[in-house]
Motif scaffolding. Structure first.
Motif, PDB file in Angstrom:
ATOM      1  N   GLN A  21       0.782  -1.035   0.270  1.00 53.57           N
ATOM      2  CA  GLN A  21      -0.024  -0.007   0.126  1.00 53.57           C
ATOM      3  C   GLN A  21       0.923   1.524  -0.018  1.00 53.57           C
ATOM      4  N   PRO A  22       1.882   1.424   0.764  1.00 52.54           N
ATOM      5  CA  PRO A  22       2.864   2.517   0.693  1.00 52.54           C
ATOM      6  C   PRO A  22       3.405   2.622  -0.652  1.00 52.54           C
ATOM      7  N   TRP A  26       3.043   5.689  -3.107  1.00 53.37           N
ATOM      8  CA  TRP A  26       3.880   6.493  -3.755  1.00 53.37           C
ATOM      9  C   TRP A  26       3.698   6.430  -5.133  1.00 53.37           C
ATOM     10  N   ILE A  60       9.935   4.893   2.740  1.00 48.13           N
ATOM     11  CA  ILE A  60       8.571   3.979   2.255  1.00 48.13           C
ATOM     12  C   ILE A  60       7.962   3.422   3.695  1.00 48.13           C
ATOM     13  N   ALA A  61       6.903   3.320   3.787  1.00 48.31           N
ATOM     14  CA  ALA A  61       6.365   2.630   4.838  1.00 48.31           C
ATOM     15  C   ALA A  61       6.913   3.102   6.207  1.00 48.31           C
TER      16      ALA A  61
END
Length: 97
Positions: A21-22, A26, A60-61
């Protein structure tokens, strides 16, 4: 922006489902961007690290993973160069990968 090597992101989230999902978020942001300079990237992603020669490191995340890109601003293309966790990131040279 055009993104080269979406398959790299898909392969990564297949091994790390928490990154899916992240990375998709992005990707959607980048796809709709029209960056002409590193300053514009920084305006959209305040935590991004701008390196030399068009390289940008994205967190990320929640900063669990690092994504290194090379951006060709005149052609509006973002190339995926690396994605991995912090340990893997520490083992590479972000400027030359």
């Amino acid at each position: 922006m055009r993104l080269i090597a979406l398959s790299t992101l898909k392969a990564f989230w297949a091994r790390h489902p928490d990154a899916k999902q992240p990375l998709l978020a992005w990707y959607e942001e980048v796809k709709h961007a029209d960056w002409q300079s590193p300053t514009e990237v920084k305006a959209d992603f305040g935590s991004a690290s701008i390196l030399q020669d068009g390289r940008v490191v994205f967190n990320i995340a929640g900063n669990k993973y690092r994504l290194i890109t090379w951006i060709n601003y005149p052609y509006r293309v973002v190339y995926i160069r690396f994605i991995g966790n912090h340990r893997q990131y520490d083992q590479i040279d972000a400027q030359s990968i």
